[in-house]
Design a protein around this motif. Structure first.
Motif: not given
Length: 240
Positions: A83-96
């Motif tokens: 779940x943490x890895x998924x959340x981090x990937x979503x945050x990275x995509x959002x930041x980009x």
């Protein structure tokens, strides 16, 4: 006159030995049985072997419980890490995405940005059901800096139906006669959102956004359906 009886001869010595041996063996068995009974009573009614078996059984149950607890803890840790890895990937995509938006806005409103009048910079479509779609239109202008642009947005779609070309007007897509356009009002850019409903047997090809400002001429921007729906690179096909 009868003759006097003679005394019986004594039993043989070997018979006495056997008799005494049997008595001694019986006494030994009774003593061993009494000792075993005492051991059982002293251990609470269980033989030493049974008591050891119960202790080992209890230890096995404790180890199995501990193994189950560790396995559950490991699974929880794995789920939390996923779940943490998924959340981090979503945050990275959002930041980009946010960085791309900021770069666009800086170029658009900056002193060196290219001056353009009222236009539909981008149109995106997202499916809701088989026939219903949600659209987001990004409207921009930086020609008249500080001036408010207000008006209404209408959308039309061209495609095929029963093998024939057909154009669905805004009222058709909204399933409402004389449906009013969506209002907009901005200085530099604004996103306008709405919903469309297509006929079940309609195959869309091109979508057109029409801006009707309060002052000035109407502006139309066309996009291919595939581009607007994210099936190829987005972008306008031409300004009419």
């Amino acid at each position: 006159m009868s003759e006097p009886s003679l005394p019986s001869p004594p039993p043989p010595a070997s018979g006495r030995v056997w008799f005494y041996g049997a008595v001694g063996l019986l006494a030994l068995c009774l003593a061993f049985g009494g000792w075993g009974l005492w051991q059982v009573l002293a251990s609470g009614g269980q033989a030493p072997g049974a008591q050891q078996f119960q202790a080992q059984k209890k230890q096995i149950e404790q180890l199995e419980q501990r193994a189950a607890t560790l396995s559950r803890s490991d699974q929880i840790s794995r789920d939390a890490n996923r779940d943490l890895q998924t959340a981090l990937a979503e945050r990275d995509e959002e930041i980009a995405g946010l960085r791309a938006d900021v770069a666009f806005y800086e170029r658009f409103v900056g002193a060196t940005g290219q001056r353009r009048g009222l236009t539909v910079h981008e149109l995106k479509l997202q499916p809701q059901t088989e026939q219903a779609w949600h659209f987001t239109a990004t409207l921009t202008q930086n020609l008249n800096r500080g001036a408010v642009n207000a008006g209404r947005l209408l959308v039309s779609i061209e495609g095929t139906r029963a093998g024939k070309l057909q154009r669905l007007a805004w009222s058709d897509l909204r399933q409402q006669a004389d449906a009013p356009g969506l209002p907009y009002s901005f200085k530099y850019f604004q996103q306008v959102e709405g919903d469309l409903v297509l006929p079940a047997d309609f195959q869309p090809v091109r979508v057109t956004a029409r801006l009707v400002p309060q002052n000035g001429a109407a502006v139309e921007q066309s996009f291919t359906w595939a581009a607007a729906a994210g099936r190829e690179g987005t972008g306008a096909s031409g300004l009419k």
